[in-house]
Design a protein around this motif. Structure first.
Motif, PDB file in Angstrom:
ATOM      1  N   LEU A   1     -22.903   9.846   2.172  1.00 24.70           N
ATOM      2  CA  LEU A   1     -23.108   9.612   3.420  1.00 24.70           C
ATOM      3  C   LEU A   1     -21.921   9.576   4.502  1.00 24.70           C
ATOM      4  CD1 LEU A   1     -24.834   6.172   2.195  1.00 24.70           C
ATOM      5  CD2 LEU A   1     -26.214   8.069   2.981  1.00 24.70           C
ATOM      6  N   SER A   2     -22.183  10.041   5.428  1.00 23.83           N
ATOM      7  CA  SER A   2     -21.065  10.555   6.448  1.00 23.83           C
ATOM      8  C   SER A   2     -20.930   9.163   7.298  1.00 23.83           C
ATOM      9  CB  SER A   2     -21.336  11.735   7.251  1.00 23.83           C
ATOM     10  OG  SER A   2     -22.377  11.406   8.183  1.00 23.83           O
ATOM     11  N   ASN A   3     -19.493   9.187   8.068  1.00 21.77           N
ATOM     12  CA  ASN A   3     -19.419   8.332   8.790  1.00 21.77           C
ATOM     13  C   ASN A   3     -20.523   8.187   9.928  1.00 21.77           C
ATOM     14  OD1 ASN A   3     -17.113   7.184   8.043  1.00 21.77           O
ATOM     15  ND2 ASN A   3     -15.850   8.744   8.799  1.00 21.77           N
ATOM     16  N   ALA A   4     -21.004   9.519  10.249  1.00 23.67           N
ATOM     17  CA  ALA A   4     -22.117   9.375  11.355  1.00 23.67           C
ATOM     18  C   ALA A   4     -23.315   8.509  11.069  1.00 23.67           C
ATOM     19  CB  ALA A   4     -22.459  10.981  11.611  1.00 23.67           C
ATOM     20  N   SER A   5     -23.429   8.448   9.579  1.00 22.73           N
ATOM     21  CA  SER A   5     -24.882   7.470   9.393  1.00 22.73           C
ATOM     22  C   SER A   5     -24.413   6.042   9.392  1.00 22.73           C
ATOM     23  CB  SER A   5     -25.224   8.254   7.922  1.00 22.73           C
ATOM     24  OG  SER A   5     -24.371   7.751   7.101  1.00 22.73           O
ATOM     25  N   ILE A   6     -23.215   5.568   9.841  1.00 25.52           N
ATOM     26  CA  ILE A   6     -22.970   4.315   9.866  1.00 25.52           C
ATOM     27  C   ILE A   6     -23.016   3.658  11.212  1.00 25.52           C
ATOM     28  CG2 ILE A   6     -20.952   2.443   9.637  1.00 25.52           C
ATOM     29  CD1 ILE A   6     -19.819   4.611   7.674  1.00 25.52           C
ATOM     30  N   SER A   7     -23.946   2.804  11.350  1.00 25.62           N
ATOM     31  CA  SER A   7     -24.043   2.325  12.812  1.00 25.62           C
ATOM     32  C   SER A   7     -23.430   0.961  13.059  1.00 25.62           C
ATOM     33  CB  SER A   7     -25.631   2.154  13.361  1.00 25.62           C
ATOM     34  OG  SER A   7     -26.526   1.675  12.218  1.00 25.62           O
ATOM     35  N   LEU A   8     -22.996   0.499  14.192  1.00 24.02           N
ATOM     36  CA  LEU A   8     -22.104  -0.719  14.327  1.00 24.02           C
ATOM     37  C   LEU A   8     -23.316  -1.844  14.874  1.00 24.02           C
ATOM     38  CD1 LEU A   8     -18.597  -0.104  15.652  1.00 24.02           C
ATOM     39  CD2 LEU A   8     -19.362  -0.562  13.418  1.00 24.02           C
ATOM     40  N   LYS A   9     -22.994  -2.838  14.278  1.00 23.83           N
ATOM     41  CA  LYS A   9     -23.754  -3.908  15.018  1.00 23.83           C
ATOM     42  C   LYS A   9     -23.214  -4.626  16.094  1.00 23.83           C
ATOM     43  CE  LYS A   9     -27.289  -4.944  12.961  1.00 23.83           C
ATOM     44  NZ  LYS A   9     -28.722  -4.268  12.972  1.00 23.83           N
ATOM     45  N   ALA A  10     -23.796  -5.437  16.849  1.00 26.36           N
ATOM     46  CA  ALA A  10     -23.352  -6.056  18.224  1.00 26.36           C
ATOM     47  C   ALA A  10     -21.815  -6.785  17.796  1.00 26.36           C
ATOM     48  CB  ALA A  10     -24.010  -6.897  18.701  1.00 26.36           C
ATOM     49  N   GLY A  11     -20.824  -6.389  18.648  1.00 24.40           N
ATOM     50  CA  GLY A  11     -19.584  -7.455  18.255  1.00 24.40           C
ATOM     51  C   GLY A  11     -18.943  -6.949  17.272  1.00 24.40           C
ATOM     52  N   ALA A  12     -19.148  -5.932  16.483  1.00 28.47           N
ATOM     53  CA  ALA A  12     -18.485  -5.383  15.360  1.00 28.47           C
ATOM     54  C   ALA A  12     -17.312  -4.286  16.065  1.00 28.47           C
ATOM     55  CB  ALA A  12     -19.085  -4.622  14.335  1.00 28.47           C
ATOM     56  N   ARG A  13     -16.097  -3.908  15.329  1.00 30.22           N
ATOM     57  CA  ARG A  13     -15.316  -3.062  15.990  1.00 30.22           C
ATOM     58  C   ARG A  13     -14.888  -1.959  14.856  1.00 30.22           C
ATOM     59  NH1 ARG A  13     -10.008  -4.300  17.936  1.00 30.22           N
ATOM     60  NH2 ARG A  13     -10.379  -6.374  17.723  1.00 30.22           N
ATOM     61  N   ARG A  14     -14.864  -0.684  15.396  1.00 31.25           N
ATOM     62  CA  ARG A  14     -14.327   0.192  14.510  1.00 31.25           C
ATOM     63  C   ARG A  14     -13.159   0.755  14.734  1.00 31.25           C
ATOM     64  NH1 ARG A  14     -18.338   5.278  13.003  1.00 31.25           N
ATOM     65  NH2 ARG A  14     -20.067   3.472  13.149  1.00 31.25           N
ATOM     66  N   THR A  15     -12.054   1.220  13.903  1.00 25.43           N
ATOM     67  CA  THR A  15     -10.920   1.528  14.697  1.00 25.43           C
ATOM     68  C   THR A  15     -10.258   2.629  13.550  1.00 25.43           C
ATOM     69  OG1 THR A  15      -9.962  -0.021  13.298  1.00 25.43           O
ATOM     70  CG2 THR A  15     -10.094  -0.525  15.715  1.00 25.43           C
ATOM     71  N   LEU A  16      -9.222   3.057  13.769  1.00 25.69           N
ATOM     72  CA  LEU A  16      -8.630   4.048  12.649  1.00 25.69           C
ATOM     73  C   LEU A  16      -9.482   5.084  12.242  1.00 25.69           C
ATOM     74  CD1 LEU A  16      -6.400   1.798  10.430  1.00 25.69           C
ATOM     75  CD2 LEU A  16      -5.662   3.142  12.238  1.00 25.69           C
ATOM     76  N   LYS A  17      -9.551   5.951  12.976  1.00 24.44           N
ATOM     77  CA  LYS A  17     -10.465   7.175  12.776  1.00 24.44           C
ATOM     78  C   LYS A  17     -11.803   6.948  12.122  1.00 24.44           C
ATOM     79  CE  LYS A  17      -6.663   9.958  11.005  1.00 24.44           C
ATOM     80  NZ  LYS A  17      -5.767   9.929  10.105  1.00 24.44           N
ATOM     81  N   ALA A  18     -12.397   5.880  12.860  1.00 24.78           N
ATOM     82  CA  ALA A  18     -13.672   5.257  12.405  1.00 24.78           C
ATOM     83  C   ALA A  18     -13.827   4.811  11.083  1.00 24.78           C
ATOM     84  CB  ALA A  18     -14.819   6.506  12.767  1.00 24.78           C
ATOM     85  N   GLN A  19     -12.969   4.441  10.412  1.00 30.45           N
ATOM     86  CA  GLN A  19     -13.308   4.161   8.911  1.00 30.45           C
ATOM     87  C   GLN A  19     -12.727   2.722   8.741  1.00 30.45           C
ATOM     88  OE1 GLN A  19     -11.029   6.698   6.661  1.00 30.45           O
ATOM     89  NE2 GLN A  19     -12.399   8.207   6.745  1.00 30.45           N
TER      90      GLN A  19
END
Ligand SMILES: C[S@@+](CC[C@H](N)C(=O)[O-])C[C@H]1O[C@@H](n2cnc3c(N)ncnc32)[C@H](O)[C@@H]1O
Length: 405
Positions: free
Chosen positions: A275-293
């Motif tokens: 599964l690629s990063n693209a298939s990960i969706s963020l929920k409200a309030g969550a934060r993604r950092t560092l090259k989306a990982q």
């Protein structure tokens, strides 16, 4: 055997386990429990019958009255008239006890002197007709033994060799287990390894079992299942005891056919969809950092941070196969802060029973495996915050879906 050549990475079919350094350590066997110390079995063999029996009985008495005394009452009835194969029998405290209660016990070990001590004890106790012995050689073969054992008993032994050796040995032994037979094992849990400083496994053995110990590796249920893969097992018991010092597994071989590695299409079983990063969706309030990982959960206990859509990957694996035995989702991650839950949900968004694994923060990378059966396939994987008052943080390195038995 083509499959085993693939598994051990050698094409010439030769044995790859050089067990001499482990043999040299384990000539000094534990005297019943971790706190009782150790003794060279050759020193026990030098004793007169009378002294040997008295020494052995005193050690056995302490073991049966100590922290694992519950094994007897729990399994006496299960083992009566059953055939049990023990991997790594040491001085034979468990097997002699169960043979006295009616079990038929095969002691297997890598050290000849350890087996000789048990042989003498069994003879002195009049149990010779209830026991047999098998010296495990570098080929890790059990072919001299029958193929109808009811139980394989592994008490703190094969976690003292690296995973790939233990896996080969376990798969060899498994072909001697009856359908619906049991795999019972005592291991050291990861919690103990973390508490003791997360050392390299070459170093950890010195802390768990003394200066001369070449290896000790932590195990959890998924690591034991990976060791036994592709043989399917259902969990009967799985618990830690003694302040996270030990973990006990009692697993049942979930098949009506004897295990033969050649029956499995290992290539098919190892096929996976990454599964690629693209298939990960963020929920409200969550934060993604560092090259989306790397992820930071929203505030609040149970707050979901991210979800992975699995439906497409599962459809892809299924292809036009009439039967999909089940799937497994593997996630490689580190939990940097707090506690994170990785769980599978069905199409209606309800959590599938038993399909959430909680990972506590720690220094090492974890492999989380979630399983679902064909009748209960998930649509998504949800990752959520499970530490009250903390915005847990985690890093995901990979996620993949594969077929699992
Ligand atoms: C810590 S002692 C445990 C002995 C015994 N099960 C007990 O609980 O008292 C480890 C035993 O496993 C044996 N052993 C170590 N590596 C092994 C392997 N790969 N396969 C089978 N036995 C092994 C050692 O020779 C030793 O007897």
């Amino acid at each position: 055997m083509a499959n085993s050549e693939r598994l051990d990475g050698r094409q010439d079919g030769s044995a790859f386990a050089e067990l001499d350094r482990y043999r040299d350590k384990w000539r000094e066997a534990p005297l019943g429990s971790d706190t009782d110390g150790r003794m060279f079995s050759s020193d026990l063999l030098a004793m007169s019958d009378e002294k040997l029996l008295a020494a052995w009985d005193a050690m056995a008495g302490r073991r049966y009255g100590g922290e694992i005394g519950w094994l007897g009452p729990l399994y006496f009835d299960t083992f009566r008239a059953s055939h049990v194969l023990e991997l790594g029998s040491g001085l034979g405290f468990d097997g002699i006890r169960f043979a006295e209660a009616g079990a038929l016990w095969t002691f297997a070990d890598i050290v000849p002197d350890n087996l000789d001590v048990i042989r003498r004890i069994a003879c002195l106790k009049g149990l010779s007709d209830r026991v047999r012995f098998h010296l495990i050689d570098d080929d890790l073969s059990f072919s001299a033994l029958p193929a109808d054992y009811d139980v394989i008993w592994v008490f703190g032994s094969i976690h003292h060799v690296p995973f790939e050796i233990a896996r080969k040995e376990a798969l060899e032994a498994l072909s001697h287990l009856k359908p619906a037979g049991r795999w019972m094992e005592l291991v050291y849990p990861r919690e103990r390894w973390l508490r003791e400083g997360a050392p390299a496994f070459e170093e950890w053995g010195k802390l768990t079992d003394g200066e001369r110990t070449p290896w000790a590796e932590w195990h959890d249920i998924e690591k034991v299942r990976r060791r036994l893969f592709p043989a399917p097992f259902r969990t009967v018991l799985d618990f830690e005891f003694c302040s996270h010092n030990y973990r006990w597994f009692d697993l049942q071989y979930a098949s009506d056919r004897p295990f033969r590695l050649d029956d499995f299409d290992v290539d098919l079983l190892s096929r996976e969809t990454v599964l690629s990063n693209a298939s990960i969706s963020l929920k409200a309030g969550a934060r993604r950092t560092l090259k989306a990982q790397s992820f930071r959960c929203p505030a609040g206990l149970f707050a979901p941070a991210a979800e992975l859509d699995l439906a497409g990957a599962i459809r892809g694996l299924q292809g036009d196969r009439a039967f999909l035995p089940g799937i497994a989702v593997d996630i490689d991650c580190t939990v940097d802060r707090g506690s994170v839950g990785f769980g599978l949900v069905d199409v209606a968004g309800a959590y599938l029973p038993g399909a959430e694994t909680v990972v506590e923060s720690g220094p090492d990378s974890r492999r989380v495996t979630l399983r679902a059966t064909a009748g209960d396939l998930p649509s998504k994987l949800i990752i959520r915050n499970l530490r009250s008052g903390c915005r847990s943080a985690f890093t995901m390195r990979s996620a993949a879906v594969r077929i699992a038995g």
